[in-house]
Design a protein around this motif. Structure first.
Motif, PDB file in Angstrom:
ATOM      1  N   GLU A   1       0.849  -1.188   0.000  1.00  0.00           N
ATOM      2  CA  GLU A   1       0.000   0.000   0.000  1.00  0.00           C
ATOM      3  C   GLU A   1       0.885   1.239   0.000  1.00  0.00           C
ATOM      4  N   ARG A   2       0.674   2.126  -0.974  1.00  0.00           N
ATOM      5  CA  ARG A   2       1.438   3.378  -1.028  1.00  0.00           C
ATOM      6  C   ARG A   2       0.471   4.537  -1.212  1.00  0.00           C
ATOM      7  N   ASN A   3       0.544   5.498  -0.334  1.00  0.00           N
ATOM      8  CA  ASN A   3      -0.351   6.660  -0.361  1.00  0.00           C
ATOM      9  C   ASN A   3      -1.808   6.232  -0.449  1.00  0.00           C
ATOM     10  N   GLY A   4      -2.155   5.186   0.286  1.00  0.00           N
ATOM     11  CA  GLY A   4      -3.546   4.755   0.328  1.00  0.00           C
ATOM     12  C   GLY A   4      -3.992   3.971  -0.894  1.00  0.00           C
ATOM     13  N   VAL A   5      -3.051   3.660  -1.815  1.00  0.00           N
ATOM     14  CA  VAL A   5      -3.429   2.898  -3.004  1.00  0.00           C
ATOM     15  C   VAL A   5      -2.709   1.549  -2.964  1.00  0.00           C
ATOM     16  N   LEU A   6      -3.462   0.479  -3.250  1.00  0.00           N
ATOM     17  CA  LEU A   6      -2.835  -0.843  -3.309  1.00  0.00           C
ATOM     18  C   LEU A   6      -2.169  -1.003  -4.668  1.00  0.00           C
ATOM     19  N   GLU A   7      -0.884  -1.354  -4.646  1.00  0.00           N
ATOM     20  CA  GLU A   7      -0.121  -1.437  -5.892  1.00  0.00           C
ATOM     21  C   GLU A   7       0.783  -2.656  -5.873  1.00  0.00           C
ATOM     22  N   ASN A   8       1.219  -3.058  -7.064  1.00  0.00           N
ATOM     23  CA  ASN A   8       2.255  -4.074  -7.164  1.00  0.00           C
ATOM     24  C   ASN A   8       3.601  -3.378  -7.229  1.00  0.00           C
ATOM     25  N   ILE A   9       4.543  -3.834  -6.401  1.00  0.00           N
ATOM     26  CA  ILE A   9       5.876  -3.239  -6.424  1.00  0.00           C
ATOM     27  C   ILE A   9       6.873  -4.329  -6.822  1.00  0.00           C
ATOM     28  N   ASN A  10       7.609  -4.067  -7.898  1.00  0.00           N
ATOM     29  CA  ASN A  10       8.592  -5.052  -8.379  1.00  0.00           C
ATOM     30  C   ASN A  10       9.732  -5.206  -7.389  1.00  0.00           C
ATOM     31  N   PHE A  11      10.179  -6.454  -7.195  1.00  0.00           N
ATOM     32  CA  PHE A  11      11.414  -6.623  -6.434  1.00  0.00           C
ATOM     33  C   PHE A  11      12.439  -7.461  -7.190  1.00  0.00           C
ATOM     34  N   GLU A  12      12.064  -8.003  -8.313  1.00  0.00           N
ATOM     35  CA  GLU A  12      13.037  -8.751  -9.106  1.00  0.00           C
ATOM     36  C   GLU A  12      12.561  -8.778 -10.559  1.00  0.00           C
ATOM     37  N   THR A  13      13.546  -8.690 -11.485  1.00  0.00           N
ATOM     38  CA  THR A  13      13.200  -8.731 -12.900  1.00  0.00           C
ATOM     39  C   THR A  13      13.911  -9.903 -13.541  1.00  0.00           C
ATOM     40  N   LEU A  14      13.154 -10.765 -14.210  1.00  0.00           N
ATOM     41  CA  LEU A  14      13.768 -11.855 -14.968  1.00  0.00           C
ATOM     42  C   LEU A  14      13.803 -11.388 -16.416  1.00  0.00           C
ATOM     43  N   PRO A  15      14.988 -11.071 -16.945  1.00  0.00           N
ATOM     44  CA  PRO A  15      15.010 -10.418 -18.240  1.00  0.00           C
ATOM     45  C   PRO A  15      14.707 -11.360 -19.402  1.00  0.00           C
ATOM     46  N   MET A  16      13.921 -10.868 -20.325  1.00  0.00           N
ATOM     47  CA  MET A  16      13.656 -11.466 -21.626  1.00  0.00           C
ATOM     48  C   MET A  16      13.424 -12.976 -21.586  1.00  0.00           C
ATOM     49  N   ARG A  17      12.259 -13.334 -21.039  1.00  0.00           N
ATOM     50  CA  ARG A  17      11.902 -14.742 -20.931  1.00  0.00           C
ATOM     51  C   ARG A  17      11.059 -15.176 -22.126  1.00  0.00           C
ATOM     52  N   PRO A  18      11.428 -16.296 -22.754  1.00  0.00           N
ATOM     53  CA  PRO A  18      10.566 -16.845 -23.819  1.00  0.00           C
ATOM     54  C   PRO A  18       9.445 -17.683 -23.199  1.00  0.00           C
ATOM     55  N   ASP A  19       8.612 -18.252 -24.057  1.00  0.00           N
ATOM     56  CA  ASP A  19       7.556 -19.143 -23.584  1.00  0.00           C
ATOM     57  C   ASP A  19       8.138 -20.539 -23.387  1.00  0.00           C
ATOM     58  N   PRO A  20       8.162 -21.056 -22.134  1.00  0.00           N
ATOM     59  CA  PRO A  20       8.786 -22.366 -21.912  1.00  0.00           C
ATOM     60  C   PRO A  20       8.046 -23.513 -22.599  1.00  0.00           C
ATOM     61  N   TRP A  21       6.773 -23.330 -22.859  1.00  0.00           N
ATOM     62  CA  TRP A  21       5.990 -24.407 -23.491  1.00  0.00           C
ATOM     63  C   TRP A  21       6.581 -24.806 -24.837  1.00  0.00           C
ATOM     64  N   LYS A  22       7.065 -23.812 -25.586  1.00  0.00           N
ATOM     65  CA  LYS A  22       7.602 -24.075 -26.928  1.00  0.00           C
ATOM     66  C   LYS A  22       8.824 -24.987 -26.857  1.00  0.00           C
ATOM     67  N   GLU A  23       9.635 -24.802 -25.782  1.00  0.00           N
ATOM     68  CA  GLU A  23      10.817 -25.654 -25.639  1.00  0.00           C
ATOM     69  C   GLU A  23      10.410 -27.090 -25.296  1.00  0.00           C
ATOM     70  N   ASP A  24       9.353 -27.218 -24.503  1.00  0.00           N
ATOM     71  CA  ASP A  24       8.896 -28.553 -24.115  1.00  0.00           C
ATOM     72  C   ASP A  24       8.167 -29.273 -25.238  1.00  0.00           C
ATOM     73  N   HIS A  25       7.642 -28.519 -26.169  1.00  0.00           N
ATOM     74  CA  HIS A  25       6.840 -29.107 -27.245  1.00  0.00           C
ATOM     75  C   HIS A  25       7.413 -28.681 -28.592  1.00  0.00           C
ATOM     76  N   PRO A  26       8.571 -29.230 -28.978  1.00  0.00           N
ATOM     77  CA  PRO A  26       9.155 -28.812 -30.250  1.00  0.00           C
ATOM     78  C   PRO A  26       8.213 -29.152 -31.401  1.00  0.00           C
ATOM     79  N   GLU A  27       8.257 -28.318 -32.405  1.00  0.00           N
ATOM     80  CA  GLU A  27       7.350 -28.508 -33.538  1.00  0.00           C
ATOM     81  C   GLU A  27       7.837 -29.673 -34.395  1.00  0.00           C
ATOM     82  N   ASN A  28       6.950 -30.643 -34.646  1.00  0.00           N
ATOM     83  CA  ASN A  28       7.344 -31.761 -35.521  1.00  0.00           C
ATOM     84  C   ASN A  28       6.973 -31.412 -36.944  1.00  0.00           C
ATOM     85  N   LYS A  29       7.926 -31.601 -37.811  1.00  0.00           N
ATOM     86  CA  LYS A  29       7.564 -31.332 -39.210  1.00  0.00           C
ATOM     87  C   LYS A  29       7.942 -32.514 -40.068  1.00  0.00           C
TER      88      LYS A  29
END
Lengths: 287, 395
Positions: B367-395
């Motif tokens: 809570e900041r100045n009476g407003v409920l907010e999300n405050i970042n405490f960690e940034t994971l830079p440039m994440r891809p979608d993990p599903w794509k790695e688990d499910h490689p495209e079959n061609k």
């Protein structure tokens, strides 16, 4: 220990269902109107309570005022919208009242937007109470106490008062009641308004369990109809028992068998209705 | 073929002296499919605000080509209706690009259609991982559920949480959330004690959470569809599990726009998400300022606002580069290499998957100045979608 908590959860959930649905059982049993708009009256009450609380009215006063206002609104609706429907078939009633639901949804969406409107409870209901075994939310205990008090009040009204005697007479045999000189029309208006007021009150106090948003009237309609159907049309004691039984069985079922939760509620309803097709307490009287 | 003929015609027109007039009249129509009525209408409102803020900041035309946005109301998840509206937009309104699309079933319903019509389609939301595989003309600027659910599992395992229970709404995105949270959490050494799926129609969450209390985990991961169920889950956690010291882990459940409905119960909830409303960058500040100026002080950006804003960004870049009569394949080829700054932080499109790669933020409700907010405490830079790695495209 866990068992006691689950039992209390079930009872408090059942109480909310009872307070909101009891008006519907009277409408459907007494006036024989398929009133699908019952949830809409409840919802309007909840929204009024939100407005009042925001304007600085204390919570309980707001809930009572909202209930009174919706009672008046319900009586007015009975005179204007519902009365012409009594002689029409069930299809006309279902269509008309369902249409009313959509009108109310659209109106509330236009005025308040599609989002949930929070209704803050008084601070003392937000805490936990030590019930000997473990801390339990005060709000839930309050719901149980309130449900029991309202049930007792209704019991006395229907079993003990002159109004109740007339109501029972009108449910049992409306033509005979009329022949004896009772103003059945006025009785209907009064009772319809009272049912709507109870629903509005239930929506306001139950807002933590069933959050207020414009689709409230449809989202929980099935629950309200199930309570009435399982309890037996027009039977207020039946609704009380049905709401408690459904609340407890549904809650215990979700606790014990979460994987079956999606169909458990409907399964219970199915079994209950197969066992007692006319409801748990299908007596001919309103009481 | 037709558009090549169009290019020839354009060249001829350019050669002639009326070129100036012809250019001035050029328009690219963008069809936006979203719910503007019913219980999901907020999506449409937020999309529109994001689009209008973008157009206020960057004008309604690119290099003299007017960008005209055509909105169509899909209501809720309604595949048949989405398909019909997409068809109308393509055949009757002659849009050159499609955008919007909130729900997965709607996205899947138009996949064949856009392939057949060669219609570049920028997904502003629909977040089931598989969608972009269903047509080579899909580009997604939003997120995938595994993209945000895995990081919260990872974080939990690294930060002293040894055991967890998952409780998700019983629908597709809920399963994705459950699977990827659990996978990442277990990979980090955590133990999932139980996975609970709760019906979408659940009004009272207390029995499920009474079960969680019996399991005594360190944390509970939830995934809900927004609206009443999400509010119910967080309130029930706050009244039952928070006092017992069980932490709550989430993804989209604690957006700032929803926090007033939940109230102080939300304080302390940790979540992973691709957009944090308080993130400190100039684009985000400008977004807030323009939203307030155009739509009043109560306007709050959410994922939909930002995703629509970025969708328009992608479309403007493509039209600016390729002109009003580009071939669909060229548009997609251009978009799959896009990288630009967004109010959420830097984002890029993965050329292989046509899906978005972006920062995922770990944040906590304060809570900041009476407003409920999300405050970042960690940034994971440039994440891809993990599903794509688990499910490689079959061609």
């Amino acid at each position: 220990m866990a068992f006691a908590t689950v039992l209390l959860d079930g009872v408090s959930y059942g109480m909310v269902l009872f307070i909101i649905s009891v008006g519907l059982t009277v409408t459907m049993g007494l006036m024989r109107v398929v009133n699908l708009a019952h949830g809409a009256f409840a919802m309007v009450g909840g929204y009024l309570a939100v407005i009042l609380v925001r304007a600085g009215v204390p919570f309980f006063a707001a809930a009572l005022l909202a209930a009174a206002a919706v009672g008046v609104l319900g009586a007015a609706a009975e005179l204007t919208i519902y009365r012409p429907l009594y002689r029409k078939g069930e299809l006309a009633q279902a269509l008309m009242t369902f249409g009313l639901v959509f009108v109310v949804i659209a109106a509330l969406t236009m005025i308040f937007g599609p989002e949930i409107k929070p209704l803050p409870m008084p601070g003392f209901l937000g805490g936990l109470v030590d019930i000997g075994l473990r801390p339990y939310p005060a709000y839930r205990l309050f719901l149980i106490a309130l449900g029991l008090a309202l049930a007792a009040l209704l019991w006395w009204t229907i079993d003990g008062s002159l109004y109740g005697a007339r109501l029972r007479a009108a449910v049992d045999n409306p033509r005979m009641a009329r022949a004896l000189g009772m103003d059945v029309g006025r009785l209907f208006t009064l009772t319809f308004g009272a049912g709507c007021a109870l629903a509005a009150f239930g929506a306001a106090v139950g807002a933590q369990l069933l959050p207020l948003e414009p689709f409230y009237a449809l989202r929980y309609l099935v629950l309200f109809l199930v309570v009435v159907g399982v309890g037996g049309l027009g039977n207020f004691r039946g609704s009380f028992v049905a709401a408690l039984v459904l609340g407890i069985l549904d809650t215990a079922g979700k606790y014990l068998l979460p994987a079956a939760a999606a169909y458990l509620f409907y399964g219970i309803v199915l079994v209950l209705l197969l066992w007692r097709p006319n409801g748990l307490l299908p007596s001919r009287s309103a009481a | 073929m037709r558009s090549r003929w169009g290019m020839t015609l354009l060249a001829a027109l350019l050669a002639s002296s009326v070129a100036g007039a012809a250019l001035a009249a050029e328009t690219v129509k963008v069809g936006v499919l979203a719910p503007f009525s019913g219980p999901f209408a907020r999506w449409g409102t937020q999309f529109r605000q994001g689009i209008e803020v973008w157009q206020k900041q960057h004008g309604t035309s690119v290099d003299g080509i007017k960008i005209e946005v055509v909105y169509r109301d899909t209501g809720g998840p309604a595949p048949a209706r989405a398909r019909q509206l997409a068809e109308e937009l393509i055949l009757r309104d002659k849009v050159q690009i499609l955008g919007g699309i909130v729900f997965t079933p709607n996205a899947l319903a138009i996949a064949d259609l856009i392939t057949e019509a060669k219609m570049p389609t920028v997904i502003f939301n629909a977040a089931t991982a598989v969608i972009v595989r269903k047509s080579p003309y899909f580009i997604r600027v939003s997120q995938t559920i595994p993209q945000v659910a895995a990081p919260i599992g990872e974080w939990a395992a690294k930060n002293g949480i040894k055991t967890a229970v998952t409780a998700v709404s019983d629908y597709g995105p809920g399963f994705d959330g459950e699977e990827y949270f659990s996978k990442a959490f277990k990979a980090g050494g955590g133990k999932v004690l139980e996975s609970i799926r709760m019906p979408l129609s659940t009004a009272d969450f207390s029995p499920f959470f009474a079960r969680v209390l019996q399991d005594k985990p360190d944390a509970l991961f939830i995934f809900g569809p927004g609206g009443p169920p999400t509010v119910g889950m967080i309130n029930t956690w706050a009244s039952r599990l928070k006092p017992a010291g069980i932490k709550l882990l989430a993804t989209a459940e604690t957006q700032q726009i929803d926090l007033p409905k939940i109230g102080p119960a939300a304080l302390g909830v940790v979540s992973a998400f691709h957009y944090t409303e308080t993130v400190d960058n100039p684009l985000n500040k400008a977004l807030w300022a323009d939203l307030h100026q155009m739509f009043g002080k109560d306007a709050v950006p959410d994922l939909a606002t930002v995703q629509a804003y970025d969708g328009m960004h992608a479309i403007y870049l493509a039209v600016g580069k390729l002109g009003a009569r580009a071939k669909a394949d060229d548009v997609i080829e251009f978009m799959r290499h896009l990288a630009f700054d967004s109010p959420r932080g830097p984002i890029r499109i993965d050329p292989q998957t046509r899906d978005v790669v972006q920062n995922v933020y770990l944040r906590k409700v304060e809570e900041r100045n009476g407003v409920l907010e999300n405050i970042n405490f960690e940034t994971l830079p440039m994440r891809p979608d993990p599903w794509k790695e688990d499910h490689p495209e079959n061609k």
